[in-house]
Design an enzyme around this catalytic site. Structure first.
Site, PDB file in Angstrom:
ATOM      1  CB  ALA A   1      33.904 -13.617 -55.350  1.00  0.00           C
ATOM      2  CB  ALA A   2      37.378 -12.626 -50.679  1.00  0.00           C
ATOM      3  N   GLY A   3      36.166  -9.975 -51.844  1.00  0.00           N
ATOM      4  CA  GLY A   3      35.794  -8.380 -51.817  1.00  0.00           C
ATOM      5  C   GLY A   3      34.128  -8.481 -52.192  1.00  0.00           C
ATOM      6  CG  ASP A   4      32.721  -9.568 -55.782  1.00  0.00           C
ATOM      7  OD1 ASP A   4      32.877  -8.312 -55.967  1.00  0.00           O
ATOM      8  OD2 ASP A   4      32.973 -10.356 -56.518  1.00  0.00           O
TER       9      ASP A   4
END
Ligand code: RIB
Length: 311
Positions: A252-255
């Site tokens: 979820a770093a991209g989120d």
């Protein structure tokens, strides 16, 4: 006053197994522990937008099962408006099976469940959501036809459109999207899916971003994991190195990145300022385990940025 952001997308219950290494095809790996956390790219992005200070509205579907209850509770605890979240009586909530290795890298398989039934009608049922909406953020864990419809509606209401093309689409995207989307936020694998160009270094990252601009994209913010991100527009290209953190789980770093970028743009910030803010949010998301539990707050991102030498 906080900016209003609409997120259309998926919500999943994440089943996360931690192991020293990710399994190869056919391999069984003994893991170290298991956790469940609320996830789903759309839901993670909505929770992040709310924690970062936006008035956030989510459009999507969960089942009438216990996972649906927990996913809705997580939205509500973060302050996300769920007026337009449907409870689907026929299909279970989405589930993601996630493996995380000891460097924090992951592999994910999503069983979409109710996310696969998010429809144009769901967007129409939320027609009031566009009043004063400054931005729309979408991803690809719901039907692409619904994503396209939401993009059209947001654009018709003059909202900024940010597309996080995750997971990489298995079919070419409709050409008319490129004129309506303001910013694309792919990672290396997603931009390869969109352009056919494999990203192995900064030079190939620039080529891939340029290929997406050549297809008609207005701006591309390519996330490069530990190598930061690359902003490319028709006027300039700029690389932003990553902030150094102790990564335990990149899920979820991209989120967090896409949400932070969208919130800043919705507040009227210029693209470069938004990318720096997003880099910080993405880095912080890697320092905690789990998708939604790791989405940072506004204070956390701003305090972190104050502690760093900015590019
Ligand atoms: O981007 C991370 C998310 O991808 C996880 O929360 C999982 O649910 C999948 O959607």
């Amino acid at each position: 006053m906080s900016a209003k952001v609409v997120v259309v997308g998926s919500a999943n219950m994440d089943m996360v197994a931690f192991a020293p290494k990710l399994p190869a095809p056919g391999e069984t790996v003994l893991g170290t522990r298991f956790e469940m956390a609320c996830g789903g790219k759309g839901a993670n992005q909505a929770v992040a937008c709310a924690r970062l200070g936006a008035e956030t509205w989510f459009i999507g579907r969960v089942g009438t099962d216990a996972f649906g209850d927990i996913l809705l509770q997580s939205f509500q605890e973060a302050g996300v408006r769920t007026d337009f979240v449907q409870r689907d009586p026929e299909t279970p909530s989405g589930v993601a099976l996630i493996f995380v290795d000891e460097t924090g890298q992951n592999e994910i398989v999503v069983a979409p469940g109710a996310n696969g039934r998010v429809s144009r009608e769901d967007i129409d049922a939320a027609s009031k959501v566009w009043d004063n909406a400054k931005a729309l953020l979408v991803q690809f864990e719901i039907p692409l036809s619904t994503v396209g419809y939401a993009i059209g509606e947001a654009s018709r209401h003059s909202a900024i459109v940010v597309v996080n093309p995750a997971p990489a689409p298995r079919e070419p995207l409709p050409e008319e999207w490129f004129g309506l989307v303001d910013v694309w936020t792919p990672n290396e694998r997603e931009i390869e899916g969109l352009t056919g160009i494999a990203v192995t270094d900064l030079e190939s990252a620039e080529s891939a971003a340029k290929a997406l601009l050549d297809k008609g994209a207005k701006a591309v913010v390519l996330t490069l994991g530990a190598n930061g991100s690359l902003l490319a527009t028709h006027d300039f290209t700029r690389h932003f190195p990553a902030f150094q953190v102790q990564a335990v789980d990149a899920t979820a770093a991209g989120d967090a990145f896409a949400a932070a970028l969208t919130v800043k743009l919705a507040e009227g910030a210029p693209l470069e300022e938004a990318v720096i803010f997003a880099n910080a949010a993405g880095a912080l998301a890697c320092t905690k385990v789990g998708a939604q539990p790791s989405m940072p707050t506004r204070d956390e991102v701003e305090n972190f940025l104050r502690s760093q030498t900015l590019p």
